[in-house]
Design a protein around this motif. Structure first.
Motif, PDB file in Angstrom:
ATOM      1  N   ASP A  17       0.816  -1.211   0.000  1.00  0.00           N
ATOM      2  CA  ASP A  17       0.000   0.000   0.000  1.00  0.00           C
ATOM      3  C   ASP A  17       0.850   1.262   0.000  1.00  0.00           C
ATOM      4  N   VAL A  18       1.923   1.245   0.764  1.00  0.00           N
ATOM      5  CA  VAL A  18       2.790   2.428   0.839  1.00  0.00           C
ATOM      6  C   VAL A  18       3.556   2.605  -0.465  1.00  0.00           C
ATOM      7  N   ARG A  19       4.094   1.526  -0.993  1.00  0.00           N
ATOM      8  CA  ARG A  19       4.867   1.622  -2.239  1.00  0.00           C
ATOM      9  C   ARG A  19       3.983   2.124  -3.384  1.00  0.00           C
ATOM     10  N   ASN A  20       2.792   1.550  -3.500  1.00  0.00           N
ATOM     11  CA  ASN A  20       1.887   1.964  -4.576  1.00  0.00           C
ATOM     12  C   ASN A  20       1.330   3.364  -4.340  1.00  0.00           C
ATOM     13  N   GLY A  21       0.940   3.640  -3.096  1.00  0.00           N
ATOM     14  CA  GLY A  21       0.286   4.904  -2.799  1.00  0.00           C
ATOM     15  C   GLY A  21       1.196   6.111  -2.888  1.00  0.00           C
ATOM     16  N   LEU A  22       2.441   5.974  -2.434  1.00  0.00           N
ATOM     17  CA  LEU A  22       3.338   7.127  -2.406  1.00  0.00           C
ATOM     18  C   LEU A  22       4.144   7.294  -3.691  1.00  0.00           C
ATOM     19  N   THR A  23       3.951   6.403  -4.645  1.00  0.00           N
ATOM     20  CA  THR A  23       4.557   6.602  -5.966  1.00  0.00           C
ATOM     21  C   THR A  23       3.501   6.983  -6.999  1.00  0.00           C
ATOM     22  N   GLY A  24       2.243   7.035  -6.572  1.00  0.00           N
ATOM     23  CA  GLY A  24       1.168   7.405  -7.484  1.00  0.00           C
ATOM     24  C   GLY A  24       0.964   8.906  -7.543  1.00  0.00           C
ATOM     25  N   MET A  25       0.099   9.319  -8.451  1.00  0.00           N
ATOM     26  CA  MET A  25      -0.280  10.728  -8.583  1.00  0.00           C
ATOM     27  C   MET A  25      -1.802  10.819  -8.653  1.00  0.00           C
ATOM     28  N   PRO A  26      -2.438  11.431  -7.658  1.00  0.00           N
ATOM     29  CA  PRO A  26      -1.822  11.998  -6.462  1.00  0.00           C
ATOM     30  C   PRO A  26      -1.398  10.903  -5.488  1.00  0.00           C
ATOM     31  N   LYS A  27      -0.600  11.284  -4.526  1.00  0.00           N
ATOM     32  CA  LYS A  27      -0.184  10.338  -3.502  1.00  0.00           C
ATOM     33  C   LYS A  27      -1.385   9.992  -2.614  1.00  0.00           C
ATOM     34  N   THR A  28      -1.442   8.724  -2.223  1.00  0.00           N
ATOM     35  CA  THR A  28      -2.534   8.262  -1.359  1.00  0.00           C
ATOM     36  C   THR A  28      -1.997   7.261  -0.346  1.00  0.00           C
ATOM     37  N   LEU A  29      -2.714   7.140   0.766  1.00  0.00           N
ATOM     38  CA  LEU A  29      -2.492   6.084   1.749  1.00  0.00           C
ATOM     39  C   LEU A  29      -3.861   5.566   2.185  1.00  0.00           C
ATOM     40  N   PRO A  30      -4.076   4.245   2.238  1.00  0.00           N
ATOM     41  CA  PRO A  30      -5.390   3.717   2.618  1.00  0.00           C
ATOM     42  C   PRO A  30      -5.723   4.028   4.071  1.00  0.00           C
ATOM     43  N   PRO A  31      -6.987   4.336   4.370  1.00  0.00           N
ATOM     44  CA  PRO A  31      -7.364   4.708   5.739  1.00  0.00           C
ATOM     45  C   PRO A  31      -7.249   3.581   6.749  1.00  0.00           C
ATOM     46  N   LYS A  32      -7.157   2.331   6.304  1.00  0.00           N
ATOM     47  CA  LYS A  32      -7.066   1.257   7.294  1.00  0.00           C
ATOM     48  C   LYS A  32      -5.801   1.357   8.136  1.00  0.00           C
ATOM     49  N   TRP A  33      -4.781   2.109   7.643  1.00  0.00           N
ATOM     50  CA  TRP A  33      -3.535   2.225   8.395  1.00  0.00           C
ATOM     51  C   TRP A  33      -3.576   3.314   9.469  1.00  0.00           C
ATOM     52  N   PHE A  34      -4.714   3.985   9.622  1.00  0.00           N
ATOM     53  CA  PHE A  34      -4.918   4.842  10.790  1.00  0.00           C
ATOM     54  C   PHE A  34      -4.983   4.016  12.075  1.00  0.00           C
ATOM     55  N   TYR A  35      -5.465   2.774  11.949  1.00  0.00           N
ATOM     56  CA  TYR A  35      -6.037   2.076  13.096  1.00  0.00           C
ATOM     57  C   TYR A  35      -5.068   1.119  13.788  1.00  0.00           C
ATOM     58  N   ASP A  36      -3.979   1.648  14.337  1.00  0.00           N
ATOM     59  CA  ASP A  36      -3.274   0.879  15.348  1.00  0.00           C
ATOM     60  C   ASP A  36      -3.985   1.144  16.675  1.00  0.00           C
ATOM     61  N   GLU A  37      -3.427   0.756  17.784  1.00  0.00           N
ATOM     62  CA  GLU A  37      -4.106   0.949  19.070  1.00  0.00           C
ATOM     63  C   GLU A  37      -4.366   2.426  19.338  1.00  0.00           C
ATOM     64  N   ARG A  38      -3.366   3.265  19.061  1.00  0.00           N
ATOM     65  CA  ARG A  38      -3.540   4.702  19.282  1.00  0.00           C
ATOM     66  C   ARG A  38      -4.610   5.270  18.361  1.00  0.00           C
ATOM     67  N   GLY A  39      -4.561   4.871  17.086  1.00  0.00           N
ATOM     68  CA  GLY A  39      -5.532   5.376  16.127  1.00  0.00           C
ATOM     69  C   GLY A  39      -6.956   4.962  16.466  1.00  0.00           C
ATOM     70  N   SER A  40      -7.123   3.734  16.955  1.00  0.00           N
ATOM     71  CA  SER A  40      -8.459   3.273  17.333  1.00  0.00           C
ATOM     72  C   SER A  40      -9.004   4.094  18.492  1.00  0.00           C
ATOM     73  N   LYS A  41      -8.153   4.418  19.439  1.00  0.00           N
ATOM     74  CA  LYS A  41      -8.590   5.242  20.573  1.00  0.00           C
ATOM     75  C   LYS A  41      -8.920   6.665  20.126  1.00  0.00           C
ATOM     76  N   LEU A  42      -8.134   7.190  19.192  1.00  0.00           N
ATOM     77  CA  LEU A  42      -8.432   8.520  18.665  1.00  0.00           C
ATOM     78  C   LEU A  42      -9.770   8.532  17.939  1.00  0.00           C
ATOM     79  N   PHE A  43     -10.034   7.492  17.155  1.00  0.00           N
ATOM     80  CA  PHE A  43     -11.310   7.457  16.438  1.00  0.00           C
ATOM     81  C   PHE A  43     -12.478   7.333  17.413  1.00  0.00           C
ATOM     82  N   ASP A  44     -12.281   6.581  18.479  1.00  0.00           N
ATOM     83  CA  ASP A  44     -13.328   6.493  19.489  1.00  0.00           C
ATOM     84  C   ASP A  44     -13.629   7.876  20.068  1.00  0.00           C
TER      85      ASP A  44
END
Length: 401
Positions: A17-44
């Motif tokens: 996801d990182v290799r494809n997303g950050l070499t594309g135009m425009p650059k993108t990153l999938p939202p599923k990578w927000f959700y480590d333990e810290r990210g899950s607590k932030l979303f809550d």
């Protein structure tokens, strides 16, 4: 718990996801990578913010319509896609278990008592359900609205509109035998599953660790099955991905199955922008958390202070977009991938799309995939919709037009 992901899936998927997303135009990153333990607590935390209406609006509809959904589906198995904390699911579990009752002020979820589910290893009738932890801090919600039976799906004069009860004025008898959450996060499934097992000791829970990106799976169990896809997660898919999702799901549904779909609706752009750019800056931290994940997992050297959070309404696509804006020209190294990534001053990396829907357009999308919208309910302010969808038309279609 069943884990369908191959060994090393997380690392392989992140790298791709990182290799494809950050070499594309425009650059993108999938939202599923927000959700480590810290990210899950932030979303809550985000779901409790005054600006973030989505969770409250969906909960209002579920609170009002759960008994009716139970009566319409008679589901023996409740499958939840992208289950996360499973908090809202408790309303469906109560209703499908025959716990929800209807009163003059509308459906009430309780009393806090289990009913016998007729399972082979039932733990005893009449056993009290443990009181679940409070979902919301005390006090009224900033934009709380008393939900009556006047949801948009019901025609005038509907005898059940005032209570949401099943025909005959009573909540349906309990039909639910199994809750089957599916999520990519094993830790989230374990935590939510443990909580549900404590609070519903007679309910069987079978959790599955799976990634929608590698194929949709549904438990092959006797139906009817109710598949819940809540939280407007569908909005994270672009049109092509939605079409693929519908087709894949349609191929897995049986005639007696139903899909319960939660979607956010098009509304005043200012309201939507505030929902993704709160005054406390929690969404800002959530957006930047994806960079923390890349730093930790891939050894990247992102400086979070060098990127700003942007929440943009894309009028043409009718979707909110979260972006990370590079404050100046810079180069970031990602040693685990042998990559260096150049960011121009003002260049944006899109980290999430959140499509907002209109009834006609979404109904057409679903019909094209062989899925019929039998019921369409909204909250009183028409911010959010809950759809009951079947793989064929039903006798209720005309009643909800």
């Amino acid at each position: 718990m069943e884990n369908l992901l191959p060994a090393g899936h997380r690392a392989t998927s992140l790298a791709e996801d990182v290799r494809n997303g950050l070499t594309g135009m425009p650059k993108t990153l999938p939202p599923k990578w927000f959700y480590d333990e810290r990210g899950s607590k932030l979303f809550d935390r985000i779901t409790r913010l005054p600006e973030y209406y989505l969770t409250r609006a969906e909960r209002q509809i579920l609170r009002a319509r759960a008994p009716e959904i139970a009566a319409l589906t008679g589901a023996r198995v409740l499958v939840e896609l992208g289950s996360g904390s499973s908090r809202k699911t408790r309303m469906l579990v109560d209703a499908l278990s025959g716990v929800a009752t209807a009163g003059p002020a509308g459906p009430q979820l309780g009393p806090a008592m289990d009913v016998a589910l007729g399972l082979p290893r039932a733990l005893g009738k009449g056993r009290k359900r443990k009181k679940p932890p409070a979902e919301e801090p005390p006090g009224p919600e900033p934009d709380a609205v008393t939900v009556t039976g006047t949801m948009t799906a019901e025609p005038p004069g509907d005898p059940h509109a005032a209570t949401g009860a099943a025909p005959g004025g009573a909540a349906p008898a309990g039909t639910l035998e199994l809750y089957a959450p599916i999520d990519v996060s094993e830790s989230a499934l374990q935590e939510a599953g443990d909580a549900l097992c404590r609070d519903y000791p007679e309910l069987r829970v079978h959790a599955t660790v799976a990634d929608f990106d590698t194929g949709l799976v549904l438990p092959d169990l006797p139906g009817p099955r109710l598949i819940a896809f809540l939280g407007s997660t569908l909005g994270n898919f672009d049109p092509a991905r939605r079409a693929a999702f519908y087709a894949e799901l349609r191929g897995l549904l049986r005639p007696d199955d139903a899909l319960l779909l939660g979607v956010d609706l098009v509304k005043d752009p200012a309201t939507m922008r505030r929902a993704y750019n709160d005054e406390q800056g929690v969404t800002l931290e959530f957006n930047k958390n994806v960079l923390r994940v890349l730093n930790r997992e891939l050894g990247a050297d992102f400086d979070l202070n060098d990127f700003d959070h942007r929440a943009v309404w894309n009028e043409e696509e009718e979707r909110m977009e979260m972006r990370l804006w590079s404050r100046f020209s810079q180069t970031v190294r990602i040693p685990a991938l042998g990559m260096t990534v150049d960011f121009g001053r003002g260049e944006e990396t899109r980290t999430e799309i959140s499509t907002k829907f209109r009834r006609a357009g979404l109904t057409e999308e679903l019909l094209a995939a062989g899925l019929a919208v039998d019921h369409w309910w909204t909250d009183p302010q028409d911010r959010f919709a809950l759809l009951l969808v079947t793989p064929r038309g039903s006798a209720t279609d005309s009643a909800d037009s």
